[in-house]
Design a protein around this motif. Structure first.
Motif, PDB file in Angstrom:
ATOM      1  N   UNK A  47     -37.239-139.985 -18.534  1.00  0.00           N
ATOM      2  CA  UNK A  47     -38.315-140.370 -17.590  1.00  0.00           C
ATOM      3  C   UNK A  47     -39.448-139.249 -17.772  1.00  0.00           C
ATOM      4  N   UNK A  48     -40.568-139.795 -18.648  1.00  0.00           N
ATOM      5  CA  UNK A  48     -41.645-138.824 -18.706  1.00  0.00           C
ATOM      6  C   UNK A  48     -42.766-139.103 -17.514  1.00  0.00           C
ATOM      7  N   UNK A  49     -42.789-138.025 -16.987  1.00  0.00           N
ATOM      8  CA  UNK A  49     -43.881-137.993 -15.820  1.00  0.00           C
ATOM      9  C   UNK A  49     -45.043-137.323 -16.020  1.00  0.00           C
ATOM     10  N   UNK A  50     -46.106-138.063 -15.742  1.00  0.00           N
ATOM     11  CA  UNK A  50     -47.307-137.559 -16.477  1.00  0.00           C
ATOM     12  C   UNK A  50     -48.212-136.608 -15.592  1.00  0.00           C
ATOM     13  N   UNK A  51     -47.556-136.055 -14.418  1.00  0.00           N
ATOM     14  CA  UNK A  51     -47.980-135.125 -13.657  1.00  0.00           C
ATOM     15  C   UNK A  51     -46.935-134.023 -13.264  1.00  0.00           C
ATOM     16  N   UNK A  80     -27.461-142.042 -18.252  1.00  0.00           N
ATOM     17  CA  UNK A  80     -28.060-140.981 -17.264  1.00  0.00           C
ATOM     18  C   UNK A  80     -29.532-141.132 -17.719  1.00  0.00           C
ATOM     19  N   UNK A  81     -30.382-140.850 -16.646  1.00  0.00           N
ATOM     20  CA  UNK A  81     -31.825-140.807 -16.825  1.00  0.00           C
ATOM     21  C   UNK A  81     -32.580-139.462 -16.074  1.00  0.00           C
ATOM     22  N   UNK A  82     -33.016-138.699 -17.007  1.00  0.00           N
ATOM     23  CA  UNK A  82     -33.573-137.149 -16.961  1.00  0.00           C
ATOM     24  C   UNK A  82     -35.035-137.258 -16.914  1.00  0.00           C
ATOM     25  N   UNK A  83     -35.242-136.903 -16.035  1.00  0.00           N
ATOM     26  CA  UNK A  83     -36.940-136.706 -15.559  1.00  0.00           C
ATOM     27  C   UNK A  83     -37.470-135.443 -16.366  1.00  0.00           C
ATOM     28  N   UNK A  84     -38.506-135.632 -16.979  1.00  0.00           N
ATOM     29  CA  UNK A  84     -39.321-134.603 -17.536  1.00  0.00           C
ATOM     30  C   UNK A  84     -40.953-134.553 -17.428  1.00  0.00           C
ATOM     31  N   UNK A 138     -41.302-143.912 -18.281  1.00  0.00           N
ATOM     32  CA  UNK A 138     -42.226-143.197 -17.930  1.00  0.00           C
ATOM     33  C   UNK A 138     -43.332-143.588 -16.802  1.00  0.00           C
ATOM     34  N   UNK A 139     -44.172-142.703 -16.119  1.00  0.00           N
ATOM     35  CA  UNK A 139     -45.202-143.058 -15.206  1.00  0.00           C
ATOM     36  C   UNK A 139     -46.288-142.364 -15.486  1.00  0.00           C
ATOM     37  N   UNK A 140     -47.391-142.820 -15.241  1.00  0.00           N
ATOM     38  CA  UNK A 140     -48.838-142.631 -15.340  1.00  0.00           C
ATOM     39  C   UNK A 140     -49.705-143.105 -14.583  1.00  0.00           C
TER      40      UNK A 140
END
Length: 341
Positions: free
Chosen positions: A40-44, A70-74, A100-102
């Motif tokens: 899970x790519x987090x843009x902030x 499994x979902x791993x935030x980065x 991801x989120x942006x």
């Protein structure tokens, strides 16, 4: 526009994240995801609203996806989340193993013809948004600016991440409404701006989602002023705060401000890469819809002070497509006022 740069230490992303290519669908969705890890790519940077919602989704969504990955935030902060968005669009494996989120305003930037945006916002595979609430522009209680009229008389520094809504809103208000915000960009995320506001480094924040600021208790304690809300309808608990597009009587300006306000319907979008096999994309969307309807998820969100007002992946796609279909004249005029960074 002034620039404030703050260096942050982040962990190094694993090598698997540095290159990717489309992968053809093989076997069932459950077979594909069994034993897999989804990034899970987090843009902030950590701590802000996008980060909170993304991490909440990361903790729960895998329980509803066939195969229970499994979902791993980065966190991948940079360029107002465009670094992350560009990675997901152009580099990440296109197989459904990267979410991801942006920034919710990417489609508006594209509609305005932003040449620095190296992606097509309509090409993401939209999974859903856990929350859809208006954005607000806030000032600290010691700023001396409590209303939009005050902001026309007194110049104050406003914190922003860069070419996102956090700089767009005060910029457009300066241009069309005559406010005097001094926009300080370069903060990695909303939490960094909050600290800067509390410490007196800046006097306000150019944009924050109302769902994120409510749990802090600042509004009830009188620590912040909400000058304006950005959306197409008022929040139930902010009926005395004007909507941005209502602050002008000029029809052309109103059309422009409504376009600027439209991304609030996107909320905190969760999406995947382009070209994910249709059955996997649908499985991710179905999992999201099941998750946000589960009382256990709603309770978990409430325990973190987060509201759940979900938007489906199909609805997100329709909203993005609608924004991108905006009249070129209206989009171009908005682009004249906003300098994306």
């Amino acid at each position: 526009m002034k620039t404030h740069m703050r260096l942050m230490g982040f962990g190094v992303l694993p090598a698997a994240l540095l290159a990717g290519a489309p992968v053809m669908a093989q076997g069932s969705v459950e077979e594909f995801y069994a034993g897999k890890t989804i990034d899970m790519i987090i843009g902030y940077s950590p701590g802000g609203g996008y980060d909170q919602y993304a991490r909440l989704v990361a903790r729960h969504l895998g329980n509803y996806i066939p195969g229970n990955p499994e979902i791993v935030p980065r966190n991948m902060p940079g360029a107002s989340s465009r670094l992350a968005a560009g990675y997901i669009y152009n580099v990440a494996p296109q197989d459904g193993t990267v979410l991801g989120t942006a920034d919710q305003s990417l489609a508006v930037a594209q509609a305005m013809g932003d040449e620095a945006l190296e992606l097509d916002a309509s090409g993401f595979g939209y999974i859903g948004s856990p929350a859809m609430e208006n954005n607000v522009l806030i000032t600290w209680h010691e700023s001396g600016v409590e209303t939009v009229d005050d902001a026309k008389e007194t110049a104050i520094p406003i914190g922003a991440t860069g070419g996102s809504t956090s700089s767009q809103y005060p910029t457009i208000m300066n241009e069309l409404l005559g406010t005097r915000f001094e926009i300080i960009t370069g903060y990695p995320g909303g939490n960094d701006i909050n600290f800067a506001m509390e410490s007196g480094e800046v006097s306000g924040r150019g944009s924050v989602n109302w769902a994120s600021v409510k749990p802090l208790g600042w509004y009830e304690e009188g620590l912040i002023n909400v000058l304006v809300q950005i959306g197409l309808q008022s929040e139930a608990d902010l009926t005395d705060v004007p909507l941005l597009y209502e602050l002008t009587e000029n029809e052309e300006d109103e059309q422009l401000l409504r376009l600027l306000s439209a991304p609030t319907a996107i909320g905190r979008p969760i999406f995947t890469t382009p070209n994910v096999p249709e059955e996997r994309l649908q499985a991710l969307r179905d999992a999201f819809d099941e998750m946000v309807a589960d009382p256990a998820f709603i309770e978990a969100a409430a325990n973190e002070g987060l509201g759940v007002i979900p938007v489906s992946g199909e609805q997100l796609q329709a909203t993005v497509d609608e924004i991108l279909a905006t009249s070129p004249e209206v989009a171009a005029r908005l682009g004249e006022f906003i300098v994306a960074e």
